[in-house]
Structure formats: C-alpha cells, structure tokens
Design a protein around this motif. Structure first.
Motif, PDB file in Angstrom:
ATOM      1  N   GLY A 119      52.100 -26.614  93.333  1.00 60.94           N
ATOM      2  CA  GLY A 119      51.924 -26.126  91.970  1.00 60.94           C
ATOM      3  C   GLY A 119      51.800 -24.621  91.877  1.00 60.94           C
ATOM      4  O   GLY A 119      51.822 -24.069  90.777  1.00 60.94           O
ATOM      5  N   LEU A 120      51.656 -23.943  93.015  1.00 62.38           N
ATOM      6  CA  LEU A 120      51.590 -22.488  93.038  1.00 62.38           C
ATOM      7  C   LEU A 120      52.604 -21.942  94.032  1.00 62.38           C
ATOM      8  O   LEU A 120      52.683 -22.423  95.159  1.00 62.38           O
ATOM      9  CB  LEU A 120      50.193 -22.005  93.452  1.00 62.38           C
ATOM     10  CG  LEU A 120      49.036 -22.174  92.470  1.00 62.38           C
ATOM     11  CD1 LEU A 120      47.744 -21.660  93.110  1.00 62.38           C
ATOM     12  CD2 LEU A 120      49.299 -21.464  91.155  1.00 62.38           C
ATOM     13  N   ALA A 125      50.267 -17.194  92.994  1.00 60.67           N
ATOM     14  CA  ALA A 125      49.011 -17.079  93.742  1.00 60.67           C
ATOM     15  C   ALA A 125      48.453 -15.668  93.655  1.00 60.67           C
ATOM     16  O   ALA A 125      47.237 -15.465  93.557  1.00 60.67           O
ATOM     17  CB  ALA A 125      49.221 -17.468  95.200  1.00 60.67           C
ATOM     18  N   TRP A 284      41.116 -23.030  95.522  1.00 66.93           N
ATOM     19  CA  TRP A 284      42.557 -22.877  95.349  1.00 66.93           C
ATOM     20  C   TRP A 284      43.195 -24.161  94.833  1.00 66.93           C
ATOM     21  O   TRP A 284      44.128 -24.117  94.011  1.00 66.93           O
ATOM     22  CB  TRP A 284      43.212 -22.422  96.647  1.00 66.93           C
ATOM     23  CG  TRP A 284      43.139 -20.947  96.823  1.00 66.93           C
ATOM     24  CD1 TRP A 284      42.294 -20.245  97.649  1.00 66.93           C
ATOM     25  CD2 TRP A 284      43.899 -19.966  96.114  1.00 66.93           C
ATOM     26  NE1 TRP A 284      42.492 -18.895  97.489  1.00 66.93           N
ATOM     27  CE2 TRP A 284      43.464 -18.691  96.567  1.00 66.93           C
ATOM     28  CE3 TRP A 284      44.904 -20.038  95.145  1.00 66.93           C
ATOM     29  CZ2 TRP A 284      44.017 -17.505  96.073  1.00 66.93           C
ATOM     30  CZ3 TRP A 284      45.446 -18.859  94.657  1.00 66.93           C
ATOM     31  CH2 TRP A 284      45.002 -17.614  95.118  1.00 66.93           C
ATOM     32  N   ALA A 288      45.337 -24.537  91.227  1.00 68.79           N
ATOM     33  CA  ALA A 288      46.670 -25.112  91.099  1.00 68.79           C
ATOM     34  C   ALA A 288      46.679 -26.312  90.169  1.00 68.79           C
ATOM     35  O   ALA A 288      47.753 -26.792  89.783  1.00 68.79           O
ATOM     36  CB  ALA A 288      47.201 -25.527  92.471  1.00 68.79           C
ATOM     37  N   ARG A 292      44.146 -23.956  86.423  1.00 69.87           N
ATOM     38  CA  ARG A 292      45.267 -23.024  86.301  1.00 69.87           C
ATOM     39  C   ARG A 292      45.360 -22.558  84.853  1.00 69.87           C
ATOM     40  O   ARG A 292      45.520 -23.378  83.953  1.00 69.87           O
ATOM     41  CB  ARG A 292      46.573 -23.673  86.723  1.00 69.87           C
ATOM     42  CG  ARG A 292      47.763 -22.742  86.516  1.00 69.87           C
ATOM     43  CD  ARG A 292      49.029 -23.235  87.181  1.00 69.87           C
ATOM     44  NE  ARG A 292      50.140 -22.337  86.863  1.00 69.87           N
ATOM     45  CZ  ARG A 292      51.175 -22.133  87.655  1.00 69.87           C
ATOM     46  NH1 ARG A 292      51.231 -22.748  88.823  1.00 69.87           N
ATOM     47  NH2 ARG A 292      52.142 -21.326  87.304  1.00 69.87           N
TER      48      ARG A 292
END
Length: 331
Positions: A119-120, A125, A284, A288, A292
């Motif tokens: 998703g990133l 990022a 993280w 994502a 997000r």
C-alpha cells in the motif's frame, strides 16, 4: 557503483558548518548490516537545523544528512533482508551519529530497517517520513490511552508543519473533530482541506494564568511545547490525553499537578528516533492502512532534488514551508 552523490555536512576548525553535494563511496559510510539504494528521502525540521548549522544535531563530522530514506536493499548480512526488498528507514541515528539518507547508497543496522508495507511505495513512504511516523505514533498512543471522538474536539498545534498536518489528516479521517492551531492564518484553506473543522490563530490565543482553565479540548497533539503545552494541560477535559511531539515554541513546561490529579489528564511523550523495532513496524503498517492520510501526496508533499535542499532548509528555518518536501535522490 563506485562513487555516488551524497549531501554531506562538515564542520571546520572554527566551528563553521558547510554542506553540499559530494561524491561518496560505500567504504566511507557508517557501518551496518544492510545497504540500501536510496530512491527518496524527506526534509524535516532536524534536517534543516543540521544542514544550516543552526542546531546541534550532528554528534560527529562529517556526516551525510537526512534522517529518512526509502528504497531497495542492495546487499544484506542479515537473513531478514534480501536484495530487491523494498524498505524504509526513519530515525535510528541517521544524520546524528551515522551517515543519513541524502545519498544514493545508505548503509544501516538491520534493526533500523522496516519492510515497506503493502500500500506504500518509496515516494509515499517519504511523503510520510518521520513527520508522518511521529503523527501516527501520537495517534496510536492517544487511542491506546482511551482517546475517543466522544471526549470532544482534538487540538493540533503547529498544524501547518509536517507532523501537525499529518495529525490533522489522520485524526479527521478517524472521526475526530479537529481544531488546528497555527501562526499562519492564511493557511486556513489548506488546513480545512486536510480535515480541520476549525482553524485558530496562535497569535490571538488567550492562554490564561489559572492552574485550571476552562476544559474545552478532548485531547491534543502538540508540536510546540513551552507555554502552549502548559496551557493545554490546564484546558484539556477530564481523562483527555496530550501527545507531546515537538518543542518549536520552547522546552520548559511550567504547570501544576492539578490537571493530572483533578482531571485525570495524561501527558504522553512521543519519541520516534529510538522506537523499538516491533513498534516501528506496527506504526508503518498502520500508516499503510487505517492511518494513511487521504489525499496524501497532492495535499502535503512537494518534490526537490539534492540541489534544492539549501533553499528548502531556509524556508523551513524561516517558518514559511508548508507541509512535506520529498527529496528525489536521483534528480
């Protein structure tokens, strides 16, 4: 690649800082288990302090700047990573005690490296970077301590900065009524686009002097510190939380214990640099997914090459840079 471009920071015998693009080699880099081909980095307040010499960020010289980087693994002595893996690194002493992310090759310890979640991509990022990471960590800490939209509006201070902007967007997307505090009232349309329900002018803010002020905020994400943070402790509602992320307005905190023992207010410290590996990966993964920010790149990030860093640093130091700047390391 025998030589590659890097933005390196030096200090001469008189203490003067100079920085610029140089040719570096892998043998010159700080030690580490994983070598990464850097695709993108980002610009943070700490990067501007380091690159201009206006803050004591680097603990040794010379060092390559940049506290963030995203790219692909070139080689690894750690079984957890293989060539071609998409990865991201934030904090972990980059541009403080070890060479940082403003380079086409970066070498770091394996415990600092996070697999880039689905998703990133590398650009997204770094549009997030340390600023987005800190904002997401703040939101997670708030909610782990039982912050909910029902407690009332959340105030985000320094809202036009990277951390503040991401906090506004993340909280609004999760159903909070977000009020944005800024010293740049002309940025109100930008903040409303990120999701702010109201925009407050910091220059007209009445902080008061009582040990307990009117309880108006369900909670807060504070990037300023100083008198504003002290005021927040006095004006957050019972059992609300304050996530303290920055110190742009000062390092001192002059308050009393009354907000904590009479209202149950919690003050949560947010420290992203030495975040434990498991928590780093969890943050993280959330960035994502459900943390997000909507309209991530269009609303928050601009892009420059290494040559554009000095001008961006000056805008950051003058307080006129709005949102994030992504650094294209091949540009």
């Amino acid at each position: 690649m025998t030589g590659f471009r890097a933005f390196r920071i030096h200090r001469d015998e008189a203490g003067t800082i100079r920085a610029g693009i140089e040719t570096a080699t892998l043998d010159e880099l700080s030690p580490g288990d994983v070598v990464i081909r850097g695709r993108y980095s980002g610009v943070n307040y700490k990067d501007a302090l380091a690159g201009t010499g206006r803050g004591r960020i680097l603990r040794r010289f010379p060092l390559i700047g940049g506290i963030d980087v995203a790219g692909e693994v070139v080689s690894s002595d750690d079984a957890g990573f293989a060539p071609g893996d998409a990865v991201v690194v934030t904090g972990c002493g980059l541009s403080e005690t070890r060479d940082g992310g403003y380079a086409e090759l970066v070498r770091v310890p394996a415990e600092c490296v996070v697999p880039l979640p689905d998703g990133l991509d590398a650009y997204a990022a770094m549009a997030l970077g340390t600023a987005g990471f800190s904002a997401a960590l703040a939101v997670m800490r708030l909610e782990e301590n039982h912050q909910t939209p029902e407690l009332g509006p959340i105030l985000v201070t320094g809202a036009t900065g990277g951390v503040g902007g991401f906090a506004v967007a993340m909280l609004a997307a999760r159903g909070y009524e977000v009020h944005a505090l800024t010293g740049k009232p002309e940025s109100a349309p930008y903040l409303r686009e990120l999701g702010a329900a109201a925009v407050l002018d910091r220059h007209t803010l009445a902080l008061g002097e009582r040990p307990l002020e009117s309880a108006q905020w369900g909670g807060a994400v504070d990037t300023l510190g100083g008198a504003v943070l002290a005021w927040l402790t006095r004006s957050v509602r019972p059992y609300g939380n304050i996530a303290a992320v920055g110190l742009a307005a000062g390092t001192e905190l002059n308050t009393t214990v009354l907000p904590f023992i009479l209202r149950g207010v919690s003050l949560l410290g947010i420290h992203s640099v030495d975040c434990p590996p498991a928590l780093r990966r969890a943050v993280w993964a959330r960035m994502a997914g459900d943390l997000r920010p909507p309209k991530l790149i269009d609303s928050i990030a601009d892009t420059v090459g290494l040559e554009g860093l000095p001008a961006v640093f000056e805008r950051v130091m003058q307080g006129v840079q709005q949102g994030r700047v992504v650094v294209d390391l091949a540009r």
